[in-house]
Enzyme design. Structure first.
Site, PDB file in Angstrom:
ATOM      1  N   PHE A   1     -31.562 -31.331 -17.055  1.00  0.00           N
ATOM      2  CA  PHE A   1     -32.237 -30.764 -15.893  1.00  0.00           C
ATOM      3  C   PHE A   1     -32.215 -29.232 -15.891  1.00  0.00           C
ATOM      4  O   PHE A   1     -32.393 -28.633 -14.827  1.00  0.00           O
ATOM      5  CB  PHE A   1     -31.581 -31.302 -14.622  1.00  0.00           C
ATOM      6  CG  PHE A   1     -31.490 -32.812 -14.621  1.00  0.00           C
ATOM      7  CD1 PHE A   1     -32.610 -33.592 -14.387  1.00  0.00           C
ATOM      8  CD2 PHE A   1     -30.286 -33.450 -14.920  1.00  0.00           C
ATOM      9  CE1 PHE A   1     -32.541 -34.973 -14.410  1.00  0.00           C
ATOM     10  CE2 PHE A   1     -30.200 -34.839 -14.939  1.00  0.00           C
ATOM     11  CZ  PHE A   1     -31.328 -35.615 -14.685  1.00  0.00           C
TER      12      PHE A   1
ATOM     13  N   SER B   1     -27.430 -27.910 -20.674  1.00  0.00           N
ATOM     14  CA  SER B   1     -26.951 -26.569 -20.296  1.00  0.00           C
ATOM     15  C   SER B   1     -25.742 -26.171 -21.132  1.00  0.00           C
ATOM     16  O   SER B   1     -25.498 -24.974 -21.377  1.00  0.00           O
ATOM     17  CB  SER B   1     -26.586 -26.540 -18.805  1.00  0.00           C
ATOM     18  OG  SER B   1     -25.745 -27.639 -18.476  1.00  0.00           O
TER      19      SER B   1
ATOM     20  N   ASP C   1     -17.087 -33.715 -16.730  1.00  0.00           N
ATOM     21  CA  ASP C   1     -18.050 -34.722 -16.248  1.00  0.00           C
ATOM     22  C   ASP C   1     -17.396 -36.092 -16.389  1.00  0.00           C
ATOM     23  O   ASP C   1     -16.738 -36.354 -17.394  1.00  0.00           O
ATOM     24  CB  ASP C   1     -19.344 -34.661 -17.087  1.00  0.00           C
ATOM     25  CG  ASP C   1     -20.542 -35.286 -16.371  1.00  0.00           C
ATOM     26  OD1 ASP C   1     -20.440 -36.437 -15.921  1.00  0.00           O
ATOM     27  OD2 ASP C   1     -21.585 -34.618 -16.297  1.00  0.00           O
TER      28      ASP C   1
ATOM     29  N   GLY D   1     -22.805 -40.389 -14.145  1.00  0.00           N
ATOM     30  CA  GLY D   1     -24.024 -40.018 -13.424  1.00  0.00           C
ATOM     31  C   GLY D   1     -23.745 -39.739 -11.961  1.00  0.00           C
ATOM     32  O   GLY D   1     -22.808 -40.275 -11.365  1.00  0.00           O
TER      33      GLY D   1
ATOM     34  N   SER E   1     -14.399 -34.367 -11.264  1.00  0.00           N
ATOM     35  CA  SER E   1     -14.289 -32.904 -11.234  1.00  0.00           C
ATOM     36  C   SER E   1     -13.319 -32.427 -10.148  1.00  0.00           C
ATOM     37  O   SER E   1     -12.654 -31.403 -10.341  1.00  0.00           O
ATOM     38  CB  SER E   1     -15.660 -32.269 -11.033  1.00  0.00           C
ATOM     39  OG  SER E   1     -16.217 -32.685  -9.821  1.00  0.00           O
TER      40      SER E   1
ATOM     41  N   HIS F   1     -24.850 -33.784  -6.297  1.00  0.00           N
ATOM     42  CA  HIS F   1     -25.482 -33.057  -5.196  1.00  0.00           C
ATOM     43  C   HIS F   1     -25.346 -33.760  -3.851  1.00  0.00           C
ATOM     44  O   HIS F   1     -26.016 -33.391  -2.896  1.00  0.00           O
ATOM     45  CB  HIS F   1     -26.960 -32.801  -5.528  1.00  0.00           C
ATOM     46  CG  HIS F   1     -27.147 -31.828  -6.664  1.00  0.00           C
ATOM     47  ND1 HIS F   1     -26.111 -31.096  -7.190  1.00  0.00           N
ATOM     48  CD2 HIS F   1     -28.245 -31.462  -7.368  1.00  0.00           C
ATOM     49  CE1 HIS F   1     -26.571 -30.330  -8.173  1.00  0.00           C
ATOM     50  NE2 HIS F   1     -27.860 -30.534  -8.306  1.00  0.00           N
TER      51      HIS F   1
ATOM     52  N   HIS G   1     -26.052 -24.019  -9.784  1.00  0.00           N
ATOM     53  CA  HIS G   1     -27.421 -24.483 -10.045  1.00  0.00           C
ATOM     54  C   HIS G   1     -27.963 -25.263  -8.859  1.00  0.00           C
ATOM     55  O   HIS G   1     -27.203 -25.786  -8.051  1.00  0.00           O
ATOM     56  CB  HIS G   1     -27.463 -25.357 -11.309  1.00  0.00           C
ATOM     57  CG  HIS G   1     -28.853 -25.485 -11.851  1.00  0.00           C
ATOM     58  ND1 HIS G   1     -29.385 -26.665 -12.307  1.00  0.00           N
ATOM     59  CD2 HIS G   1     -29.838 -24.547 -11.996  1.00  0.00           C
ATOM     60  CE1 HIS G   1     -30.619 -26.449 -12.730  1.00  0.00           C
ATOM     61  NE2 HIS G   1     -30.928 -25.190 -12.542  1.00  0.00           N
ATOM     62  N   ASP G   2     -29.279 -25.326  -8.770  1.00  0.00           N
ATOM     63  CA  ASP G   2     -29.984 -26.113  -7.739  1.00  0.00           C
ATOM     64  C   ASP G   2     -29.726 -25.602  -6.326  1.00  0.00           C
ATOM     65  O   ASP G   2     -29.525 -26.381  -5.392  1.00  0.00           O
ATOM     66  CB  ASP G   2     -29.638 -27.611  -7.859  1.00  0.00           C
ATOM     67  CG  ASP G   2     -29.973 -28.146  -9.239  1.00  0.00           C
ATOM     68  OD1 ASP G   2     -31.124 -27.999  -9.666  1.00  0.00           O
ATOM     69  OD2 ASP G   2     -29.057 -28.663  -9.925  1.00  0.00           O
TER      70      ASP G   2
HETATM   71  N1  SAH Z   1     -25.949 -29.517 -16.458  1.00  0.00           N
HETATM   72  C1  SAH Z   1     -26.728 -30.703 -16.809  1.00  0.00           C
HETATM   73  C2  SAH Z   1     -27.063 -31.570 -15.627  1.00  0.00           C
HETATM   74  C3  SAH Z   1     -25.891 -32.111 -14.876  1.00  0.00           C
HETATM   75  S1  SAH Z   1     -26.350 -33.511 -13.868  1.00  0.00           S
HETATM   76  C4  SAH Z   1     -27.991 -30.305 -17.556  1.00  0.00           C
HETATM   77  O1  SAH Z   1     -28.162 -29.155 -17.935  1.00  0.00           O
HETATM   78  O2  SAH Z   1     -28.824 -31.144 -17.794  1.00  0.00           O
HETATM   79  C5  SAH Z   1     -24.905 -33.735 -12.930  1.00  0.00           C
HETATM   80  C6  SAH Z   1     -23.728 -34.342 -13.659  1.00  0.00           C
HETATM   81  O3  SAH Z   1     -22.623 -34.292 -12.784  1.00  0.00           O
HETATM   82  C7  SAH Z   1     -23.901 -35.808 -14.069  1.00  0.00           C
HETATM   83  O4  SAH Z   1     -23.759 -35.951 -15.457  1.00  0.00           O
HETATM   84  C8  SAH Z   1     -22.760 -36.536 -13.336  1.00  0.00           C
HETATM   85  O5  SAH Z   1     -22.109 -37.558 -14.100  1.00  0.00           O
HETATM   86  C9  SAH Z   1     -21.791 -35.410 -13.028  1.00  0.00           C
HETATM   87  N2  SAH Z   1     -20.969 -35.642 -11.843  1.00  0.00           N
HETATM   88  C10 SAH Z   1     -21.384 -35.911 -10.578  1.00  0.00           C
HETATM   89  N3  SAH Z   1     -20.337 -36.029  -9.743  1.00  0.00           N
HETATM   90  C11 SAH Z   1     -19.221 -35.815 -10.494  1.00  0.00           C
HETATM   91  C12 SAH Z   1     -17.816 -35.800 -10.209  1.00  0.00           C
HETATM   92  N4  SAH Z   1     -17.349 -35.989  -8.972  1.00  0.00           N
HETATM   93  N5  SAH Z   1     -16.959 -35.580 -11.238  1.00  0.00           N
HETATM   94  C13 SAH Z   1     -17.412 -35.385 -12.502  1.00  0.00           C
HETATM   95  N6  SAH Z   1     -18.733 -35.359 -12.825  1.00  0.00           N
HETATM   96  C14 SAH Z   1     -19.618 -35.580 -11.837  1.00  0.00           C
HETATM   97 MG    MG Z   2     -28.853 -28.834 -11.992  1.00  0.00          MG
END
Ligand code: SAH
Ligand code: MG
Length: 225
Positions: free
Chosen positions: A30, A65, A84, A88, A136, A156, A181-182
């Site tokens: 993304f 990223s 991560d 998802g 995280s 998010h 981001h976002d």
């Molecule tokens: N940076 C990436 C997009 C990240 S999407 C890019 O450039 O494409 C968001 C990610 O956050 C997902 O892979 C999801 O598994 C992770 N995520 C969401 N909540 C989380 C949490 N509480 N702990 C760890 N990872 C998490």
């Molecule tokens: Mg993003």
């Protein structure tokens, strides 16, 4: 002389090299190209200001990223911890807007770890990018090292975004960068969680100031304890 000219040209381009760029742009994910480039510039300045300190990425997904950040880690002789759980985010689950059936494993669960590993291998970054597989919030709560840069691009949902702020912002070293981001000020452009639960709390804490922005990417610098 030629070497000097080349190194000046290299420093001025501020761009990921073309092989890594192709890998980043062909990786699921993304991160738009221009924002990846802005992330790269931010990471370079953070590593230059705070030599030797590591970087953290919260939310790696398939490693898109991560390629921009990992390239900077390699260039500056530091490491990137890629956090991560690889299960998802809410918005990636089946039936949601950002679901991709190709990342579902044989047990019917999202698992981006094999994709992430493959991206790091293709990019030759497996040695400077450390996998940190787990939640995280708990990884951040147990974290002890100050960071040159923390890039927050995780879940998010509001509570997830807020938890990321609470777990990670404190670990950014003074003069280091918190990159989010976002971030959408206008709800018509996207979800409000990164804006209201990370960006605004960081600025309102009085510990961060905004340094630059590109698309939905916001670069904040830590100025005080
Ligand atoms: N940076 C990436 C997009 C990240 S999407 C890019 O450039 O494409 C968001 C990610 O956050 C997902 O892979 C999801 O598994 C992770 N995520 C969401 N909540 C989380 C949490 N509480 N702990 C760890 N990872 C998490
Ligand atoms: Mg993003």
């Amino acid at each position: 002389m030629l070497a000097e000219v080349c190194s000046v040209a290299f420093a001025l381009t501020n761009m990921l090299d073309s092989t890594l760029r192709t890998i980043a742009l062909t990786t699921k994910g993304f991160m738009p190209e221009a924002e990846g480039d802005a992330l790269f510039v931010a990471a370079r300045s953070a590593c230059e200001a705070l030599p030797g300190l590591p970087m953290v990425e919260v939310g790696s997904y398939c490693g898109r990223s991560t390629v921009w950040l990992g390239a900077v880690a390699r260039e500056w002789g530091t490491v990137l911890h890629a956090v991560d759980h690889h299960g998802g985010s809410e918005e990636n689950q089946a039936g949601w807007e950002w679901h991709d059936p190709e990342i579902v494993n044989t047990q019917g669960r999202i698992d981006t770890l094999p994709f992430f590993r493959q991206t790091m291998q293709r990019a030759g970054l497996s040695d400077v990018v450390r996998e940190c597989v787990g939640d995280s919030h708990s990884i951040g709560a147990a974290w002890r090292e100050p960071l040159a840069l923390c890039f927050v691009d995780g879940g998010h949902a509001r509570a997830v975004a807020r938890g990321d702020y609470e777990a990670w912002a404190q670990h950014v070293a003074i003069d280091g960068l918190l990159v989010i981001h976002d971030v959408f000020e206008d709800p018509a452009d996207g979800g409000q969680a990164p804006f209201e639960e990370i960006y605004l709390p960081a600025l309102h804490s009085g510990r961060f100031v905004e340094r630059s922005r590109s698309g939905s990417l916001r670069v904040l610098q830590r100025t005080s304890r």
